[in-house]
Structure formats: structure tokens, C-alpha cells
Scaffold this motif. Structure first.
Motif, PDB file in Angstrom:
ATOM      1  N   SER A  60     -36.019 -53.245  65.347  1.00 45.39           N
ATOM      2  CA  SER A  60     -35.921 -53.007  65.557  1.00 45.39           C
ATOM      3  C   SER A  60     -35.507 -51.861  64.799  1.00 45.39           C
ATOM      4  CB  SER A  60     -36.640 -51.921  67.769  1.00 45.39           C
ATOM      5  OG  SER A  60     -35.126 -52.287  67.769  1.00 45.39           O
ATOM      6  N   PHE A  61     -36.337 -50.600  64.724  1.00 41.24           N
ATOM      7  CA  PHE A  61     -36.064 -49.431  63.859  1.00 41.24           C
ATOM      8  C   PHE A  61     -35.856 -48.442  64.554  1.00 41.24           C
ATOM      9  CE2 PHE A  61     -40.294 -50.935  61.967  1.00 41.24           C
ATOM     10  CZ  PHE A  61     -41.023 -49.422  61.834  1.00 41.24           C
ATOM     11  N   PHE A  62     -35.521 -47.514  63.231  1.00 42.20           N
ATOM     12  CA  PHE A  62     -35.096 -45.768  63.872  1.00 42.20           C
ATOM     13  C   PHE A  62     -35.927 -44.791  62.815  1.00 42.20           C
ATOM     14  CE2 PHE A  62     -30.979 -46.968  65.762  1.00 42.20           C
ATOM     15  CZ  PHE A  62     -31.328 -46.691  67.040  1.00 42.20           C
ATOM     16  N   MET A  63     -36.909 -44.193  63.118  1.00 37.00           N
ATOM     17  CA  MET A  63     -37.862 -43.703  62.135  1.00 37.00           C
ATOM     18  C   MET A  63     -37.971 -42.378  62.666  1.00 37.00           C
ATOM     19  SD  MET A  63     -39.804 -44.850  59.668  1.00 37.00           S
ATOM     20  CE  MET A  63     -40.849 -44.422  58.424  1.00 37.00           C
ATOM     21  N   PRO A  73     -48.345 -33.970  65.553  1.00 39.06           N
ATOM     22  CA  PRO A  73     -47.046 -34.245  66.442  1.00 39.06           C
ATOM     23  C   PRO A  73     -47.743 -34.002  67.745  1.00 39.06           C
ATOM     24  CG  PRO A  73     -48.406 -31.978  66.342  1.00 39.06           C
ATOM     25  CD  PRO A  73     -48.868 -32.757  65.525  1.00 39.06           C
ATOM     26  N   VAL A  74     -47.096 -36.098  67.054  1.00 34.46           N
ATOM     27  CA  VAL A  74     -47.304 -36.832  68.294  1.00 34.46           C
ATOM     28  C   VAL A  74     -46.339 -38.154  68.809  1.00 34.46           C
ATOM     29  CG1 VAL A  74     -48.525 -39.370  68.702  1.00 34.46           C
ATOM     30  CG2 VAL A  74     -50.232 -37.051  67.822  1.00 34.46           C
ATOM     31  N   GLU A  75     -45.705 -38.394  69.666  1.00 28.17           N
ATOM     32  CA  GLU A  75     -44.486 -39.184  69.807  1.00 28.17           C
ATOM     33  C   GLU A  75     -44.565 -40.533  69.766  1.00 28.17           C
ATOM     34  OE1 GLU A  75     -41.498 -38.354  71.083  1.00 28.17           O
ATOM     35  OE2 GLU A  75     -40.994 -40.626  70.090  1.00 28.17           O
ATOM     36  N   PRO A  76     -44.090 -41.026  68.853  1.00 32.94           N
ATOM     37  CA  PRO A  76     -43.900 -42.252  67.977  1.00 32.94           C
ATOM     38  C   PRO A  76     -43.704 -43.179  69.041  1.00 32.94           C
ATOM     39  CG  PRO A  76     -42.529 -41.311  66.639  1.00 32.94           C
ATOM     40  CD  PRO A  76     -43.216 -40.084  67.575  1.00 32.94           C
ATOM     41  N   GLY A  77     -42.862 -42.565  69.633  1.00 27.78           N
ATOM     42  CA  GLY A  77     -41.681 -43.904  70.184  1.00 27.78           C
ATOM     43  C   GLY A  77     -41.928 -43.062  72.033  1.00 27.78           C
ATOM     44  N   THR A  78     -40.872 -44.039  72.775  1.00 29.48           N
ATOM     45  CA  THR A  78     -40.718 -43.424  73.824  1.00 29.48           C
ATOM     46  C   THR A  78     -40.411 -42.409  74.441  1.00 29.48           C
ATOM     47  OG1 THR A  78     -39.018 -44.212  74.671  1.00 29.48           O
ATOM     48  CG2 THR A  78     -40.285 -45.953  74.973  1.00 29.48           C
ATOM     49  N   GLY A  79     -40.341 -41.767  73.438  1.00 36.14           N
ATOM     50  CA  GLY A  79     -39.810 -39.935  73.518  1.00 36.14           C
ATOM     51  C   GLY A  79     -37.857 -40.157  73.479  1.00 36.14           C
ATOM     52  N   GLU A  80     -37.442 -41.117  73.919  1.00 30.39           N
ATOM     53  CA  GLU A  80     -36.172 -41.227  73.332  1.00 30.39           C
ATOM     54  C   GLU A  80     -35.416 -41.096  72.159  1.00 30.39           C
ATOM     55  OE1 GLU A  80     -34.619 -44.391  75.432  1.00 30.39           O
ATOM     56  OE2 GLU A  80     -35.152 -44.403  77.361  1.00 30.39           O
ATOM     57  N   ARG A  81     -34.922 -40.544  71.165  1.00 27.05           N
ATOM     58  CA  ARG A  81     -34.595 -40.392  70.036  1.00 27.05           C
ATOM     59  C   ARG A  81     -32.626 -40.570  70.184  1.00 27.05           C
ATOM     60  NH1 ARG A  81     -37.941 -36.696  67.208  1.00 27.05           N
ATOM     61  NH2 ARG A  81     -40.057 -37.557  68.716  1.00 27.05           N
ATOM     62  N   ASP A  82     -32.659 -41.276  68.909  1.00 30.25           N
ATOM     63  CA  ASP A  82     -31.206 -41.229  68.804  1.00 30.25           C
ATOM     64  C   ASP A  82     -30.319 -39.658  68.579  1.00 30.25           C
ATOM     65  OD1 ASP A  82     -32.135 -41.045  66.080  1.00 30.25           O
ATOM     66  OD2 ASP A  82     -30.883 -42.662  65.472  1.00 30.25           O
ATOM     67  N   GLU A  83     -29.189 -39.978  68.198  1.00 28.70           N
ATOM     68  CA  GLU A  83     -28.300 -38.541  67.223  1.00 28.70           C
ATOM     69  C   GLU A  83     -28.959 -37.751  66.659  1.00 28.70           C
ATOM     70  OE1 GLU A  83     -27.024 -41.275  67.228  1.00 28.70           O
ATOM     71  OE2 GLU A  83     -25.788 -41.948  65.778  1.00 28.70           O
ATOM     72  N   HIS A  84     -29.538 -38.476  65.541  1.00 30.76           N
ATOM     73  CA  HIS A  84     -30.573 -38.057  64.594  1.00 30.76           C
ATOM     74  C   HIS A  84     -31.983 -37.453  64.843  1.00 30.76           C
ATOM     75  CE1 HIS A  84     -27.344 -39.339  61.475  1.00 30.76           C
ATOM     76  NE2 HIS A  84     -27.772 -40.482  62.277  1.00 30.76           N
ATOM     77  N   GLY A  85     -32.153 -37.587  65.890  1.00 28.81           N
ATOM     78  CA  GLY A  85     -33.472 -37.362  66.239  1.00 28.81           C
ATOM     79  C   GLY A  85     -34.511 -38.400  66.112  1.00 28.81           C
ATOM     80  N   ARG A  86     -34.499 -39.360  65.788  1.00 26.38           N
ATOM     81  CA  ARG A  86     -35.427 -40.531  65.397  1.00 26.38           C
ATOM     82  C   ARG A  86     -35.773 -41.167  66.151  1.00 26.38           C
ATOM     83  NH1 ARG A  86     -31.620 -43.247  61.077  1.00 26.38           N
ATOM     84  NH2 ARG A  86     -30.258 -43.766  62.812  1.00 26.38           N
ATOM     85  N   ALA A  87     -36.872 -41.308  66.235  1.00 22.08           N
ATOM     86  CA  ALA A  87     -37.816 -42.738  67.592  1.00 22.08           C
ATOM     87  C   ALA A  87     -37.204 -43.881  66.971  1.00 22.08           C
ATOM     88  CB  ALA A  87     -39.196 -42.440  67.506  1.00 22.08           C
ATOM     89  N   CYS A  88     -37.097 -44.692  68.017  1.00 22.84           N
ATOM     90  CA  CYS A  88     -37.058 -46.560  68.324  1.00 22.84           C
ATOM     91  C   CYS A  88     -38.125 -47.363  68.075  1.00 22.84           C
ATOM     92  CB  CYS A  88     -35.911 -46.858  68.660  1.00 22.84           C
ATOM     93  SG  CYS A  88     -35.288 -48.515  68.577  1.00 22.84           S
ATOM     94  N   LEU A  89     -38.770 -47.520  66.699  1.00 15.63           N
ATOM     95  CA  LEU A  89     -39.864 -48.356  66.852  1.00 15.63           C
ATOM     96  C   LEU A  89     -39.739 -49.595  67.197  1.00 15.63           C
ATOM     97  CD1 LEU A  89     -42.055 -46.299  65.524  1.00 15.63           C
ATOM     98  CD2 LEU A  89     -42.197 -46.234  67.127  1.00 15.63           C
ATOM     99  N   PRO A  90     -40.163 -50.563  67.730  1.00 16.80           N
ATOM    100  CA  PRO A  90     -40.266 -51.763  67.604  1.00 16.80           C
ATOM    101  C   PRO A  90     -41.152 -53.029  66.965  1.00 16.80           C
ATOM    102  CG  PRO A  90     -41.630 -51.785  69.621  1.00 16.80           C
ATOM    103  CD  PRO A  90     -41.056 -50.039  69.035  1.00 16.80           C
ATOM    104  N   VAL A  91     -40.434 -53.452  65.897  1.00 17.04           N
ATOM    105  CA  VAL A  91     -41.474 -55.206  65.317  1.00 17.04           C
ATOM    106  C   VAL A  91     -41.869 -56.096  65.866  1.00 17.04           C
ATOM    107  CG1 VAL A  91     -41.133 -56.125  63.336  1.00 17.04           C
ATOM    108  CG2 VAL A  91     -40.155 -53.797  63.302  1.00 17.04           C
TER     109      VAL A  91
END
Ligand code: ZN
Length: 278
Positions: free
Chosen positions: A18-21, A29-47
Motif C-alpha cells: 500500500s502507499f501513502f498519497m 474534495p473526495v476522501e480517497p481512503g478510509t478517512g484515516e491520515r498519517d502525520e503528513h495528512g496523507r491517505a493510505c491506499l492499498p495496491v
């Protein structure tokens, strides 16, 4: 591992890392992931890859591969995306996941690729350049092969270019274009825009139908937010028409849709104008 069924056909949804984006890789303005973000505000998406078990065994897309960092870099660098905006979140899992389905690489009959970005074809060749799927018919979209490989664009690293070219020239891989039956259950459907040869795959079984949408859609919300595309779609207008086509099918036939990076490997339906997960 998540699975879903299309009639008597089973589709296993396999996460190969998976990768952070940064979420503004989408144009709205659409939420690409589950709504959880890392400390940089990036969404986590699976490959995601999809293992379809029917009259034959078909793998749709082949993940990040044995060099996931290199694979991500080959996408990010030519597009000018720095590491603050995109980064590897989890490592490869295609081989173990297939083993969990009771098959090895050599038991796959057909491997078909939605497009030739490195996060969708990683396991076609191993680090030494040898084919991973020893017995499979490998199907590559001709439009992407001509654009990326023949055109020698940096999104496909030189070593991967050489390996793909060798596979095509030796007959280990075939190029396809247009709508085409991949197996009794899987049909390739042209869906250009994200890349020139981008392809989605319809899975059918006992009158039911599902759509594996590759990178035509990154998240379920795009089924009714058609103006929201990927910032790096090569032809945004064409990519929008492709999203329209997928959404029309989803609305008219209640077709279950899953993209190559849908969070959690979820599937989505469009029912009475509302996106319904599952
Ligand atoms: Zn992708």
C-alpha cells in the motif's frame, strides 16, 4: 483476505502493499481512503490485484512487485511527486496471498494488466528479469505498450521495459486492444483516459456482473462524483467519459465495482443515486 462472488465465480481481492498519497491527487474534495491520515495528512491506499477463480484462473493486475520502492519511485518521479506526498506504506503480499488461495505463481492461467503503471504490473518479472508466472498467458494493453514501452517513457523503468519487450517478442506476453474475452468469466473492456490503453475487466457469473475498474476510479465516491478525477490522468476528458461509462453500468445494472486502490479492497454499488459499500 477479502473475497466476493459473482454468481458461482469467486474473486479474491489481494493487497500487494500500500502507499501513502496526499489526498489532493484527486481533482476534487473526495476522501480517497478510509478517512484515516498519517502525520503528513496523507491517505493510505492499498495496491490491489484480483484473483478470479472460474473455468480458468485469472489474475487481474500484478501489484508492486519485488521492488516496491522502485516501483513507486518510477511513478512518482516522472510526475514530479516528491516523497512528502507519496510513500510506501506496506510491503508485497501477492505470493503469500495466492498461496492462501491454494495456488502458486505457476498455477495461474492468465494474467491481465489494466495499465502499465508500475503498481499494476510489478510481479510480471522478478528482480533478475525472469517471468514470475511461468505458465500464464500474459495480456498487456497494446495502447499502453506502445505509449510507455515503445515510447520509452520513464514511468516504465528501463529494466521493466526490456523485460516486457522480451516477453512480447518471445510470445510469452500478448498485446490486446478492444473488448476481448479473457476467459469464460472475465472480459477486457477499453477504459482509456488514465493511460491511453487503460482497461477495465468485467467479471460475469450466473447473470451477475462485477467491474474491476483499475485506476479509472480510486474510490467509491467517484461513482457519483464524475468530475473528480486523478490529477495525473493522461487525458482527463477521456478519463471522465470512462467514469461515466462505469457509473452508467453501475446504475443500470447495479454492477458491483472495485478499483485498483479502493480502501480496504471494498466493492461498491450505485443504488438510487447513492454509493453503497459492499
Ligand atoms: Zn495505480
Amino acid at each position: 483476505m477479502k473475497t466476493f462472488t459473482v454468481g458461482s465465480t469467486t474473486v479474491a481481492v489481494i493487497e500487494d502493499g500500500s502507499f501513502f498519497m496526499a489526498p489532493d491527487f484527486l481533482t476534487g474534495p473526495v476522501e480517497p481512503g478510509t478517512g484515516e491520515r498519517d502525520e503528513h495528512g496523507r491517505a493510505c491506499l492499498p495496491v490491489l490485484s484480483f484473483f478470479v477463480t472460474g473455468s480458468s484462473t485469472v489474475l487481474v493486475d500484478a501489484g508492486l512487485g519485488p521492488d516496491p520502492e522502485g516501483a513507486l519511485r518510477s511513478i512518482a518521479t516522472p510526475l514530479g511527486i516528491d516523497q512528502q506526498r507519496m510513500g510506501l506504506a506496506g510491503n508485497a503480499g501477492l505470493g503469500p496471498a495466492l498461496a492462501g488461495c491454494g495456488v502458486g505463481y505457476d498455477a495461474i492461467d492468465v494474467v491481465c494488466i489494466s495499465h502499465l503503471h508500475a503498481d499494476h504490473m510489478g510481479w510480471l518479472v522478478d528482480v533478475d528479469g525472469s517471468p514470475v508466472f511461468g505458465n500464464a498467458e500474459v495480456l498487456l494493453p497494446r495502447g499502453d505498450y506502445e505509449y510507455f514501452v515503445v515510447g520509452q517513457l520513464p514511468q516504465v523503468p528501463r529494466a521493466a521495459c526490456d523485460a516486457l519487450r522480451a516477453m512480447v517478442e518471445s510470445g510469452r506476453a500478448e498485446l490486446f486492444d478492444g473488448e476481448m474475452a479473457v476467459s469464460r468469466e472475465v472480459t477486457a473492456v477499453p477504459a482509456p483516459g488514465h493511460t491511453p490503453g487503460h482497461t477495465i475487466f468485467a467479471v460475469t457469473g450466473d447473470g451477475e456482473r462485477a467491474m474491476i475498474a483499475g485506476d479509472a476510479m480510486y474510490c467509491p465516491a467517484q461513482l457519483n462524483e464524475l468530475d473528480v478525477g486523478g490529477r495525473h490522468d493522461i487525458d482527463p476528458a477521456l478519463a471522465r467519459r470512462t467514469r461515466e461509462m462505469i457509473a452508467r453500468e453501475a446504475a443500470e445494472h447495479r454492477t458491483r465495482t472495485v478499483g485498483g486502490h479502493f480502501a480496504g479492497g471494498c466493492t461498491a454499488r450505485l443504488i438510487d443515486g447513492c454509493v453503497v459499500i459492499g
